[in-house]
Design a protein around this motif. Sequence first.
Motif, PDB file in Angstrom:
ATOM      1  N   VAL A 106       0.862  -1.179   0.000  1.00 16.32           N
ATOM      2  CA  VAL A 106       0.000   0.000   0.000  1.00 16.32           C
ATOM      3  C   VAL A 106       0.894   1.223   0.000  1.00 16.32           C
ATOM      4  O   VAL A 106       1.880   1.291   0.719  1.00 16.32           O
ATOM      5  N   THR A 107       0.575   2.214  -0.827  1.00 13.53           N
ATOM      6  CA  THR A 107       1.330   3.460  -0.871  1.00 13.53           C
ATOM      7  C   THR A 107       1.181   4.184   0.462  1.00 13.53           C
ATOM      8  O   THR A 107       0.107   4.184   1.055  1.00 13.53           O
ATOM      9  N   ALA A 108       2.255   4.809   0.947  1.00 13.35           N
ATOM     10  CA  ALA A 108       2.226   5.522   2.229  1.00 13.35           C
ATOM     11  C   ALA A 108       1.060   6.497   2.285  1.00 13.35           C
ATOM     12  O   ALA A 108       0.833   7.252   1.353  1.00 13.35           O
ATOM     13  N   GLY A 109       0.308   6.461   3.383  1.00 15.76           N
ATOM     14  CA  GLY A 109      -0.827   7.347   3.562  1.00 15.76           C
ATOM     15  C   GLY A 109      -2.093   6.872   2.882  1.00 15.76           C
ATOM     16  O   GLY A 109      -3.129   7.505   2.980  1.00 15.76           O
ATOM     17  N   GLN A 110      -2.027   5.757   2.189  1.00 16.87           N
ATOM     18  CA  GLN A 110      -3.171   5.217   1.474  1.00 16.87           C
ATOM     19  C   GLN A 110      -3.788   4.066   2.265  1.00 16.87           C
ATOM     20  O   GLN A 110      -3.115   3.370   3.009  1.00 16.87           O
ATOM     21  N   SER A 111      -5.074   3.861   2.053  1.00 16.17           N
ATOM     22  CA  SER A 111      -5.773   2.691   2.565  1.00 16.17           C
ATOM     23  C   SER A 111      -6.217   1.876   1.367  1.00 16.17           C
ATOM     24  O   SER A 111      -6.531   2.434   0.316  1.00 16.17           O
ATOM     25  N   ARG A 112      -6.233   0.553   1.532  1.00 14.62           N
ATOM     26  CA  ARG A 112      -6.608  -0.327   0.418  1.00 14.62           C
ATOM     27  C   ARG A 112      -7.506  -1.439   0.903  1.00 14.62           C
ATOM     28  O   ARG A 112      -7.275  -2.036   1.948  1.00 14.62           O
ATOM     29  N   CYS A 113      -8.528  -1.719   0.129  1.00 14.36           N
ATOM     30  CA  CYS A 113      -9.429  -2.832   0.407  1.00 14.36           C
ATOM     31  C   CYS A 113      -8.718  -4.120   0.012  1.00 14.36           C
ATOM     32  O   CYS A 113      -8.244  -4.246  -1.121  1.00 14.36           O
ATOM     33  N   ARG A 114      -8.632  -5.054   0.919  1.00 16.32           N
ATOM     34  CA  ARG A 114      -7.954  -6.322   0.628  1.00 16.32           C
ATOM     35  C   ARG A 114      -8.810  -7.236  -0.232  1.00 16.32           C
ATOM     36  O   ARG A 114      -8.308  -8.182  -0.813  1.00 16.32           O
ATOM     37  N   ARG A 115     -10.079  -6.949  -0.355  1.00 14.92           N
ATOM     38  CA  ARG A 115     -10.970  -7.791  -1.139  1.00 14.92           C
ATOM     39  C   ARG A 115     -10.955  -7.423  -2.633  1.00 14.92           C
ATOM     40  O   ARG A 115     -10.811  -8.275  -3.488  1.00 14.92           O
ATOM     41  N   CYS A 116     -11.114  -6.110  -2.939  1.00 12.11           N
ATOM     42  CA  CYS A 116     -11.231  -5.720  -4.348  1.00 12.11           C
ATOM     43  C   CYS A 116     -10.089  -4.832  -4.839  1.00 12.11           C
ATOM     44  O   CYS A 116      -9.980  -4.585  -6.029  1.00 12.11           O
ATOM     45  N   GLY A 117      -9.258  -4.322  -3.905  1.00  9.70           N
ATOM     46  CA  GLY A 117      -8.127  -3.502  -4.316  1.00  9.70           C
ATOM     47  C   GLY A 117      -8.402  -2.008  -4.386  1.00  9.70           C
ATOM     48  O   GLY A 117      -7.514  -1.237  -4.745  1.00  9.70           O
ATOM     49  N   PHE A 118      -9.619  -1.568  -4.069  1.00 10.12           N
ATOM     50  CA  PHE A 118      -9.916  -0.134  -4.074  1.00 10.12           C
ATOM     51  C   PHE A 118      -8.920   0.580  -3.168  1.00 10.12           C
ATOM     52  O   PHE A 118      -8.604   0.110  -2.088  1.00 10.12           O
ATOM     53  N   GLU A 119      -8.398   1.715  -3.613  1.00 15.46           N
ATOM     54  CA  GLU A 119      -7.392   2.453  -2.844  1.00 15.46           C
ATOM     55  C   GLU A 119      -7.721   3.937  -2.843  1.00 15.46           C
ATOM     56  O   GLU A 119      -8.099   4.499  -3.865  1.00 15.46           O
ATOM     57  N   ALA A 120      -7.606   4.554  -1.673  1.00 10.95           N
ATOM     58  CA  ALA A 120      -7.822   5.994  -1.503  1.00 10.95           C
ATOM     59  C   ALA A 120      -7.072   6.419  -0.248  1.00 10.95           C
ATOM     60  O   ALA A 120      -6.720   5.581   0.588  1.00 10.95           O
ATOM     61  N   PRO A 121      -6.810   7.715  -0.102  1.00  7.84           N
ATOM     62  CA  PRO A 121      -6.121   8.170   1.103  1.00  7.84           C
ATOM     63  C   PRO A 121      -6.865   7.749   2.368  1.00  7.84           C
ATOM     64  O   PRO A 121      -8.100   7.742   2.395  1.00  7.84           O
ATOM     65  N   GLY A 122      -6.117   7.385   3.397  1.00  7.13           N
ATOM     66  CA  GLY A 122      -6.715   7.019   4.669  1.00  7.13           C
ATOM     67  C   GLY A 122      -7.523   8.179   5.224  1.00  7.13           C
ATOM     68  O   GLY A 122      -7.071   9.311   5.218  1.00  7.13           O
ATOM     69  N   GLY A 123      -8.749   7.916   5.665  1.00  3.60           N
ATOM     70  CA  GLY A 123      -9.609   8.950   6.210  1.00  3.60           C
ATOM     71  C   GLY A 123     -10.345   9.767   5.157  1.00  3.60           C
ATOM     72  O   GLY A 123     -11.124  10.655   5.487  1.00  3.60           O
ATOM     73  N   ASP A 124     -10.118   9.480   3.882  1.00  2.00           N
ATOM     74  CA  ASP A 124     -10.753  10.214   2.792  1.00  2.00           C
ATOM     75  C   ASP A 124     -12.265   9.963   2.775  1.00  2.00           C
ATOM     76  O   ASP A 124     -12.742   8.907   3.206  1.00  2.00           O
ATOM     77  N   ALA A 125     -13.012  10.931   2.255  1.00  2.00           N
ATOM     78  CA  ALA A 125     -14.467  10.812   2.160  1.00  2.00           C
ATOM     79  C   ALA A 125     -14.902   9.704   1.204  1.00  2.00           C
ATOM     80  O   ALA A 125     -16.066   9.299   1.214  1.00  2.00           O
ATOM     81  N   ALA A 126     -13.982   9.188   0.390  1.00  2.00           N
ATOM     82  CA  ALA A 126     -14.315   8.092  -0.524  1.00  2.00           C
ATOM     83  C   ALA A 126     -14.693   6.825   0.245  1.00  2.00           C
ATOM     84  O   ALA A 126     -15.493   6.020  -0.231  1.00  2.00           O
TER      85      ALA A 126
END
Length: 53
Positions: free
Chosen positions: A6-26
């Motif tokens: 996972v890129t630093a500061g990013q969160s990633r779903c382990r199931r589907c791979g969706f990635e967005a900044p940690g704490g992001d409104a996404a």
Amino acid sequence: MTSGSVTAGQSRCRRCGFEAPGGDAAWRRIDVPKLGRMTQCPDCESTDVITSR
């Protein structure tokens, strides 16, 4: 599919791979009885999310 890292500061779903900044409104936030507030993937609704620091 994404790699296992996972890129630093990013969160990633382990199931589907969706990635967005940690704490992001996404990301969705859900309240789960007995567990509290959890992060949920907006694409697949999984709560198996990892965050890099």
